[in-house]
Design a protein around this motif. Structure first.
Motif, PDB file in Angstrom:
ATOM      1  N   GLY A   1       0.970  -1.447  -0.142  1.00  0.00           N
ATOM      2  CA  GLY A   1       0.378  -0.154   0.475  1.00  0.00           C
ATOM      3  C   GLY A   1       0.676   1.315   0.079  1.00  0.00           C
ATOM      4  O   GLY A   1       2.461   0.851  -0.327  1.00  0.00           O
ATOM      5  N   ILE A   2       0.183   2.334   0.118  1.00  0.00           N
ATOM      6  CA  ILE A   2       0.466   3.340  -0.400  1.00  0.00           C
ATOM      7  C   ILE A   2      -0.015   5.092   1.099  1.00  0.00           C
ATOM      8  O   ILE A   2      -1.166   4.564   0.925  1.00  0.00           O
ATOM      9  N   LEU A   3       1.295   4.861   1.840  1.00  0.00           N
ATOM     10  CA  LEU A   3       0.393   6.798   2.533  1.00  0.00           C
ATOM     11  C   LEU A   3       0.834   7.557   2.357  1.00  0.00           C
ATOM     12  O   LEU A   3       2.019   8.078   2.399  1.00  0.00           O
ATOM     13  N   ILE A   4       0.015   8.226   2.229  1.00  0.00           N
ATOM     14  CA  ILE A   4      -0.459  10.139   1.439  1.00  0.00           C
ATOM     15  C   ILE A   4      -0.476  10.790   2.385  1.00  0.00           C
ATOM     16  O   ILE A   4      -1.846  11.014   3.450  1.00  0.00           O
ATOM     17  N   ALA A   5       0.452  11.527   3.768  1.00  0.00           N
ATOM     18  CA  ALA A   5       0.435  11.812   5.035  1.00  0.00           C
ATOM     19  C   ALA A   5      -0.205  13.320   5.180  1.00  0.00           C
ATOM     20  O   ALA A   5       0.753  14.660   5.239  1.00  0.00           O
ATOM     21  N   GLY A   6      -0.567  13.547   4.004  1.00  0.00           N
ATOM     22  CA  GLY A   6      -1.856  15.057   4.281  1.00  0.00           C
ATOM     23  C   GLY A   6      -0.632  16.375   3.374  1.00  0.00           C
ATOM     24  O   GLY A   6       0.259  16.096   2.089  1.00  0.00           O
ATOM     25  N   ASP A   7      -1.353  17.469   2.698  1.00  0.00           N
ATOM     26  CA  ASP A   7      -1.325  18.472   1.789  1.00  0.00           C
ATOM     27  C   ASP A   7      -0.844  17.561   0.761  1.00  0.00           C
ATOM     28  O   ASP A   7      -0.335  17.767  -0.973  1.00  0.00           O
ATOM     29  N   VAL A   8      -2.567  17.210  -0.100  1.00  0.00           N
ATOM     30  CA  VAL A   8      -2.651  16.223  -0.861  1.00  0.00           C
ATOM     31  C   VAL A   8      -2.210  18.008  -2.107  1.00  0.00           C
ATOM     32  O   VAL A   8      -1.499  17.926  -3.002  1.00  0.00           O
ATOM     33  N   TYR A   9      -2.811  19.134  -2.179  1.00  0.00           N
ATOM     34  CA  TYR A   9      -3.094  19.665  -2.069  1.00  0.00           C
ATOM     35  C   TYR A   9      -2.441  20.865  -2.090  1.00  0.00           C
ATOM     36  O   TYR A   9      -2.144  21.341  -0.656  1.00  0.00           O
ATOM     37  N   ASP A  10      -2.049  21.984  -2.743  1.00  0.00           N
ATOM     38  CA  ASP A  10      -1.214  23.112  -2.369  1.00  0.00           C
ATOM     39  C   ASP A  10      -2.146  24.746  -1.800  1.00  0.00           C
ATOM     40  O   ASP A  10      -1.553  24.850  -1.025  1.00  0.00           O
TER      41      ASP A  10
END
Length: 377
Positions: free
Chosen positions: A42-51
């Motif tokens: 899996g992949i963990l994406i720890a926030g601030d997807v957008y600017d």
């Protein structure tokens, strides 16, 4: 269980006035390729997807394409919102996305989301905690003593119901005490938003977002950093994907896989004539982003436009010379009645530039004064 950890995508960000659409598109594809080649689960994406909290159409399109590609793999995806994100926008269609094994926790509603998965070592709890402030947590837990961000996180973990004796991972987007920042990051005045790393004791791994510099914090937490260089202060960073392999309770192996940008950010320093020599730049990637420091003592008119005839993507330009290294503050009173205009100007020039005018400069100023005031010194 093997997980890829990334954060701070900042989709839609511009570097100076340059679009990063193709650069971000390139790096997102590379991240998926790395996760697959490393046989991640899996992949963990720890926030601030957008600017920005109101992302552009291009930014939304980038994220949509990224999730679509991920949904066609066997990778599970775990996403939280960061301080740059609008929780409502990141959370859009999250219930439907669960069917594609994409789990999004963008809003704090009294406790983080916990997703439980299994592997050969047993169950693993993945705790998804979006960016939050103490005032929000107080609203859900009014009886808790929350005077600081550390108190806030202790309350969040206590009220989450997570069992720290089990294998567990937390994904969060906060500032942890002892971490190092760079110019592209926001830090609260007086470090009020600091969280003591001790609150995460018991977690096997804490996947952090918020800081752009990849770094370990304590024994079990790490900032993956941004996938691209988003400011000149990040020019020396080595961007990468963090790979976390979790075995039995407390058995964690962390490694990194480097990311290769479509266009790197390169520092150059020297005299203008040297930098503009074909012999100097013939082997350089002229499509890259450049941070240029000129060492000429005299400022060159229209120098940025001239430099951009060779280095078209200049994101930073400054001088390093006697004048810039001599910080002069002009104080006190100056007698203008006993000094001529030429003497006054000469004095100002010396204070600002750290040297006296040469003969050609003196002659130019003298002629200018004569033209304005007549023949007087």
């Amino acid at each position: 269980m093997k997980l890829a950890h990334i954060a701070d995508l900042h989709l839609g960000k511009r570097l100076d006035n340059f679009s990063l659409y193709e650069d971000q598109q390139h790096i997102l594809t590379q991240i998926i390729d790395i996760a697959l080649k490393e046989y991640c689960d899996g992949i963990l994406i720890a926030g601030d997807v957008y600017d920005k909290s109101m992302p552009s159409a291009e930014a939304v399109r980038l994220f949509n394409d990224f999730l679509t590609k991920l949904s066609k793999t066997d990778l599970s995806v775990y996403i939280i919102s960061g301080n740059h994100d609008s929780p409502e926008r990141v959370d859009y269609a999250s219930e439907m996305l669960k069917k594609a094994d994409i789990h999004i926790c963008a809003e704090y509603n009294g406790k983080p989301d916990i997703v439980t998965v299994s592997d050969g070592y047993g169950e693993l709890d993945i705790c998804l905690m979006p960016f939050v402030k103490p005032s929000t947590v107080r609203a859900y837990h009014p009886d808790a003593e929350i005077e600081s961000y550390t108190d806030m996180m202790r309350t969040v973990i206590k009220e989450s119901g997570i069992d720290l004796d089990r294998r567990c991972v937390m994904v969060c987007h906060q500032f942890i005490t002892g971490s190092s920042t760079c110019d592209s990051e926001y830090a609260a005045v007086g470090t009020l938003d600091n969280i003591d790393a001790s609150v995460f004791e018991g977690f096997d791994y804490v996947a952090l977002g918020h800081l752009h510099s990849p770094q370990n914090v304590g024994k079990n937490a790490r900032y993956s950093g941004t996938p691209l260089k988003y400011s000149v202060s990040e020019i020396a960073h080595k961007k990468s994907v963090t790979i976390v392999e979790l075995k039995g309770k407390g058995e964690v192996e962390i490694s990194t896989v480097p990311l290769t940008p479509l266009r790197d950010m390169i520092p150059l320093k020297g005299r203008y004539d040297a930098l503009m020599s074909q012999e100097f730049y013939k082997d350089l990637d002229l499509d890259a982003f450049y941070s240029i420091t000129l060492t000429d003592e005299d400022e060159i008119p229209y120098v940025l436009n001239k430099l951009r005839t060779v280095y078209k993507n200049i994101v930073s330009l400054n001088y390093d010379n006697i004048r810039t290294r001599t910080e002069t503050v002009i104080t006190g009173e100056v007698s203008t009645e006993t000094k001529s205009p030429l003497e006054l100007f000469s004095s100002l020039f010396t204070q600002q530039m750290g040297r006296e005018m040469d003969e050609a400069q003196s002659e130019y100023v003298r002629n200018l004064i004569e033209e304005i005031w007549g023949n007087e010194e």
